[in-house]
Write a protein that holds these residues in place. Sequence first.
Motif, short mmCIF file in Angstrom:
data_model
loop_
_atom_site.label_atom_id
_atom_site.label_comp_id
_atom_site.label_asym_id
_atom_site.label_seq_id
_atom_site.Cartn_x
_atom_site.Cartn_y
_atom_site.Cartn_z
N LYS A 224 0.92 -1.09 0.02
CA LYS A 224 0.07 0.11 -0.01
C LYS A 224 0.86 1.18 -0.07
O LYS A 224 1.05 1.97 1.13
CB LYS A 224 -0.93 -0.08 1.32
N PRO A 225 1.62 1.41 -1.03
CA PRO A 225 2.54 2.55 -1.11
C PRO A 225 1.99 3.95 -1.09
O PRO A 225 2.68 4.77 -0.44
CB PRO A 225 3.22 2.56 -2.54
N VAL A 226 0.61 4.26 -1.43
CA VAL A 226 0.21 5.38 -0.88
C VAL A 226 -1.19 5.26 -0.30
O VAL A 226 -2.04 4.61 -0.80
CB VAL A 226 -0.22 6.30 -2.23
N ALA A 227 -1.45 5.71 0.94
CA ALA A 227 -2.53 5.41 1.58
C ALA A 227 -3.73 6.47 1.01
O ALA A 227 -3.48 7.20 0.12
CB ALA A 227 -2.74 6.05 2.94
N GLY A 228 -4.97 6.00 1.33
CA GLY A 228 -6.28 6.63 0.89
C GLY A 228 -6.53 6.11 -0.41
O GLY A 228 -6.68 4.80 -0.51
N ASP A 229 -7.18 6.71 -1.26
CA ASP A 229 -7.89 6.31 -2.51
C ASP A 229 -7.04 5.73 -3.67
O ASP A 229 -7.18 6.33 -4.79
CB ASP A 229 -9.13 7.52 -2.82
N TRP A 230 -6.10 5.11 -3.23
CA TRP A 230 -5.12 4.70 -4.51
C TRP A 230 -5.01 3.07 -4.32
O TRP A 230 -4.86 2.56 -3.03
CB TRP A 230 -3.77 5.20 -4.21
N ASN A 231 -4.93 2.24 -5.40
CA ASN A 231 -5.04 0.83 -5.20
C ASN A 231 -3.57 0.42 -4.60
O ASN A 231 -2.67 1.00 -4.94
CB ASN A 231 -5.16 0.22 -6.58
N ALA A 269 -2.47 -14.83 7.35
CA ALA A 269 -1.44 -14.61 8.24
C ALA A 269 -0.19 -14.76 7.45
O ALA A 269 0.97 -14.22 7.99
CB ALA A 269 -1.20 -15.35 9.40
N ASN A 270 0.03 -15.17 6.29
CA ASN A 270 1.09 -15.69 5.64
C ASN A 270 1.07 -15.31 4.03
O ASN A 270 1.94 -15.32 3.41
CB ASN A 270 1.33 -17.45 5.48
N TYR A 271 0.21 -14.20 3.91
CA TYR A 271 0.18 -13.62 2.68
C TYR A 271 0.98 -12.42 2.33
O TYR A 271 0.72 -11.57 1.40
CB TYR A 271 -1.36 -13.56 2.34
N GLY A 272 1.77 -11.93 3.55
CA GLY A 272 2.67 -10.83 3.47
C GLY A 272 2.32 -9.66 4.39
O GLY A 272 1.06 -9.61 4.70
N PRO A 273 3.29 -9.21 5.08
CA PRO A 273 3.23 -8.20 5.95
C PRO A 273 2.41 -6.93 5.39
O PRO A 273 2.53 -6.48 4.31
CB PRO A 273 4.54 -7.73 6.26
N GLY A 274 1.67 -6.27 6.50
CA GLY A 274 0.45 -5.34 5.83
C GLY A 274 -0.70 -5.87 4.96
O GLY A 274 -1.30 -4.68 4.50
N VAL A 275 -0.95 -6.96 5.04
CA VAL A 275 -1.94 -7.55 3.97
C VAL A 275 -3.35 -6.85 4.65
O VAL A 275 -4.24 -6.60 3.73
CB VAL A 275 -1.96 -9.15 4.38
N GLU A 276 -3.33 -6.45 6.04
CA GLU A 276 -4.67 -5.85 6.21
C GLU A 276 -4.89 -4.50 5.69
O GLU A 276 -5.94 -3.90 5.78
CB GLU A 276 -4.93 -5.93 7.73
N LEU A 277 -3.52 -3.70 5.48
CA LEU A 277 -3.68 -2.33 5.01
C LEU A 277 -4.30 -2.48 3.48
O LEU A 277 -4.87 -1.38 2.95
CB LEU A 277 -2.33 -1.77 4.98
N ARG A 278 -3.90 -3.42 2.74
CA ARG A 278 -4.38 -3.46 1.40
C ARG A 278 -5.88 -3.97 1.21
O ARG A 278 -6.66 -3.61 0.48
CB ARG A 278 -3.61 -4.50 0.72
N LEU A 279 -6.28 -5.15 2.09
CA LEU A 279 -7.53 -5.80 1.97
C LEU A 279 -8.54 -5.04 2.81
O LEU A 279 -8.92 -5.56 3.89
CB LEU A 279 -7.19 -7.43 2.35
N THR A 280 -8.91 -4.15 2.13
CA THR A 280 -9.88 -3.21 2.94
C THR A 280 -11.43 -3.52 2.58
O THR A 280 -12.30 -3.00 3.17
CB THR A 280 -9.64 -1.51 2.69
N GLY A 281 -11.66 -4.24 1.45
CA GLY A 281 -12.86 -4.26 1.06
C GLY A 281 -13.05 -3.18 -0.22
O GLY A 281 -14.23 -3.63 -0.80
N ALA A 282 -12.24 -2.35 -0.49
CA ALA A 282 -12.23 -1.39 -1.41
C ALA A 282 -11.34 -1.83 -2.47
O ALA A 282 -10.52 -2.44 -2.07
CB ALA A 282 -12.13 -0.06 -1.00
N HIS A 283 -11.39 -0.82 -3.52
CA HIS A 283 -10.26 -0.97 -4.46
C HIS A 283 -9.93 -2.65 -5.12
O HIS A 283 -8.89 -3.12 -5.04
CB HIS A 283 -8.78 -0.52 -3.91
#
Length: 344
Positions: A224-231, A269-283
């Motif tokens: 999630k290189p850029v927070a907010g409304d970016w994929n 738990a094994n799909y990469g650090p920060g996975v919860e930052l990316r899998l938000t339900g959006a994008h």
Amino acid sequence: MAMRAEYIWIDGTQPIPYVRSKTKIVPDGTTEFPIWGFDGSSTNQAPGDNSDCVLRPVFSCPDPIRGGGDVLVLCDVCLPDGDLTPHPSNTRAACVEAYEKYADQEPIFGIEQEYTFFEGIAPLGWPDNGFPAPQGGYYCGVGSDEIFGREVVNAHLEACIEAGLHISGINAEVMPGQWEFQIGPVAAPLIGDEMWLARWLLYRIAEDYIGPKGMPISATLDPKPVAGDWNGAGCHTNFSTIAMRESFDACVAAAEALGAPGKPELHIANYGPGVELRLTGAHETQRFDQFSFGVSDRGASIRIPWQVEKAGKGYIEDRRPNANVDPYVVSQLIIETVCTAASK
Ligand code: ADP
Ligand code: MN
Ligand code: MN
Ligand code: MN
């Protein structure tokens, strides 16, 4: 005459390992590459007073950067015990074990690696302060207002082809400066070997390019290189067994196996650090704490491509892995979850 063999390995840095390399000069015509060593105290793999780690060559290919007869030699890391016992940071060994257990089901993988170029503190093509125009025209775009880094991407594609990797495509992504390449479909652990080599080639080739601000370009697998409304950046993992390549029911059964009690948590738990930052339900993602599958559904954890439903056979796409996932780990887990269920 001598050949240059670039020995490449994965280090022990937490939470995200780095890929490392150094050059060994070997006699011309070498095809069996010798084991070698390195200073594990400089790679988070050993203490300073007992620092030796062993490099075991597992895969080699032509070196598209040096050319000539030079080669890239991917290694896994072993302990200096004389038995080539896998080092605790070595995830390839478990992947080999899972594959050997279920080789009769002929599991294969095609992985989509998303990544982002940076120049200095901002993604390539972005202003240092503020944002480019919102997402919309960048995905598979054309023109200098949409596309940033195509020269590097094309050089990387050429290098992967020259190295003989099973690269199957590239595309510009939804966020400007973000791109994707796909490797596969191939069996495990080859999918992991080729993914790590393709990542090394990407970092190495980007070294040679300067961006429009006059600074070097680098590639990152930050999810999630850029927070907010970016994929964010993912590593969609497409998977099939021989049964799935012959029947739609087997594809649905595989998706169900991935949703069985305990499995979603284990995989996430094994799909990469920060996975919860990316899998938000959006994008184009499902939430990290929810599991679903569906035909053509880019908001599901697992997508069954429409062609698969139409043909009544094929493969499924696990959309959850982060760009920074270890491909040895994701392929090992999917084999264990899906093939164990299928063999019951
Ligand atoms: P999308 O962006 O629509 O998700 P891509 O074309 O980027 O799709 O990626 C699809 C991936 O599916 C490719 O990497 C390809 O290797 C992989 N693939 C195709 N057929 C199979 C199969 N039978 N088993 C496993 N992977 C497959
Ligand atoms: Mn894709
Ligand atoms: Mn993509
Ligand atoms: Mn995909």
